[in-house]
Scaffold this active site. Structure first.
Site, PDB file in Angstrom:
ATOM      1  N   HIS A  34      38.354  38.716  46.479  1.00 38.90           N
ATOM      2  CA  HIS A  34      38.890  39.499  47.743  1.00 38.90           C
ATOM      3  C   HIS A  34      38.912  40.765  47.289  1.00 38.90           C
ATOM      4  O   HIS A  34      39.246  40.922  46.151  1.00 38.90           O
ATOM      5  CB  HIS A  34      40.316  38.842  48.225  1.00 38.90           C
ATOM      6  N   CYS A  79      35.689  42.417  50.060  1.00 39.58           N
ATOM      7  CA  CYS A  79      35.948  43.461  51.164  1.00 39.58           C
ATOM      8  C   CYS A  79      36.262  44.565  50.702  1.00 39.58           C
ATOM      9  O   CYS A  79      36.992  44.747  49.621  1.00 39.58           O
ATOM     10  CB  CYS A  79      36.870  42.651  52.030  1.00 39.58           C
TER      11      CYS A  79
END
Length: 452
Positions: free
Chosen positions: A277, A320
């Site tokens: 992430h 991301c």
């Protein structure tokens, strides 16, 4: 002879139980159903390449499918491929329950794409061979179109996790086209030297299971990305190092150790892949803390990593970079290459990244799964959109195309892809990858040439 003491009795009983277990195993040794055996056989190559055994063996041991001795036999083999082959050789001999238990263990160890592959093959076999019984657990899931998780699971604080979107079923089986002697002879003098065996060291860092205050969700499908990349860079001639589920501090320490390995002196390039992430400019450790990408690049620059001076260094970031989901725009009538609104802003952002992140560094190229401020997309069976496209292009074109041009082709594949999540705000969502480069020469990987 004196009777065994009370302390000795448990050991005697334990030996008796082990002997009974061995006898029971012998009785059921050849009991796996023919369709189950055929299913394993048809998927043998994919399983041998992609199985992750560390946790899987414990599940099979707990379910009494393998014994301690078998686990030791498997783990004694050198390399994950050989260990996987040893397990696949044993499974058909482990009785009628072995196949179902193996499928359940795959599901429980987050390797559901392999379970789906086996069950789909089994279903096809049973349509061809109706005389075979169908007594396996019908509750085991078959491949279905994925939908996006509820929005509350996608937005965590100010950060966004990768979305699991679109349809598809399982990762690809990779094959890299080799470079021809003619292509090598006409291109190697103008390009970076890439002749060493191995080509270089590659590090694949995969964070899947997260803890900490951020409560970041499991990166389901991340294991597919990991398996795909390990296989890809091995096929491209790299010595692959792997790291799983690292905290931010562990990531920094182990990336530093990797950058300082003496083996870099004898090789011609380096690869670093980060699967996690993230937010713009940073990636998460499994503890929910952030590590800045600029710090990672610094570890490999000319000052801190002299062993890689003037050698190409490739970075690929699957994470991301913000919380915006790209809804896409309708293409206007006209040329196929019409660009969506905001493209000039994205180009400006790319130049800003180049100046901010690599102002004093050279011979680096970094591919990002998504644009600044946007979320990356991931399919829980096929893996991340970006990694799937990267593997596809590198397998097909590393033989005759330099890395920067291959990343342009990756961009083209990502541009055409869109989410499949009917009934949600994420249906037909888009993603756009990008790269920045301080390479000073063409970078060809020359797979398979010069021959070893």
């Amino acid at each position: 002879m004196a009777a065994p003491s009370a302390a000795a009795r448990p050991a005697v009983q334990q030996k008796g139980l082990m002997a009974a277990d061995r006898r029971r195993r012998v009785i059921g040794a050849c009991g796996m159903r023919p369709d189950h055996q055929e299913t394993l056989k048809r998927n043998r190559v994919v399983l041998a390449k992609q199985l992750l055994l560390s946790e899987l063996l414990e599940h099979l041991l707990e379910k009494d499918i393998i014994t301690l001795e078998m686990r030791e036999l498997i783990q004694a083999k050198v390399g994950s491929f050989s260990q996987n082959v040893e397990l696949l050789n044993l499974l058909p001999k482990r009785g009628p329950e072995a196949f179902d238990a193996f499928c359940v263990a795959l599901r429980e160890t987050k390797q559901g794409h392999l379970e789906d592959l086996l069950l789909t093959t089994l279903s096809d076999l049973q349509h061809v061979l109706p005389q075979l019984s169908c007594d396996y657990d019908m509750s085991l899931p078959l491949p279905v179109c994925e939908s996006c998780s509820p929005p509350k699971q996608l937005r965590l604080s100010s950060d966004v996790v990768e979305c699991s979107l679109d349809n598809g079923d399982g990762p690809p089986c990779l094959q890299v086209k080799p470079c021809t002697p003619e292509f090598y002879q006409t291109h190697h003098q103008q390009a970076y030297r890439l002749q060493s065996q191995p080509r270089g060291l590659a590090l694949v860092l995969s964070n899947v299971h997260f803890t900490g205050e951020k409560d970041l969700e499991l990166r389901s499908g991340g294991e597919v990305d990991y398996s795909t990349l390990v296989a890809l860079f091995k096929l491209l001639g790299y010595s692959v190092h792997v790291l799983h589920d690292q905290t931010a501090q562990e990531m920094q320490e182990k990336l530093h150790s990797f950058a300082q390995l003496p083996a870099h002196r004898a090789t011609d390039s380096c690869v670093v892949v980060l699967l996690s992430h993230g937010v713009e400019g940073s990636v998460y450790g499994v503890d929910g803390k952030l590590l800045q990408l600029q710090e990672i690049f610094r570890l490999f620059d000319n000052a801190n990593c002299p062993s890689l001076q003037n050698k190409p260094k490739m970075f690929f970031i699957q994470a991301c970079r913000g919380d915006e989901t790209d809804r896409g725009v309708d293409q206007l009538d006209g040329k196929d290459h019409a660009r969506p609104a905001g493209c000039e802003e994205s180009d400006a952002g790319k130049e800003e990244l180049l100046k901010m992140r690599l102002p004093t560094q050279s011979d680096m190229i970094c591919g990002y799964a998504c644009l600044k401020g946007t979320a990356a997309m991931r399919n829980t069976k096929r893996g991340s959109w970006y990694i799937e496209a990267l593997a596809q292009v590198f397998c097909e074109r590393a033989c005759d195309m330099h890395v920067a041009d291959m990343l342009v082709k990756v961009n083209a594949l990502i541009k055409e892809r869109e989410g499949y999540a009917p009934g949600t705000e994420f249906h037909r969502c888009k993603e756009m990858s990008e790269y920045c480069s301080t390479l000073c020469r063409p970078l060809y990987l020359f797979p398979g040439y010069p021959p070893t």
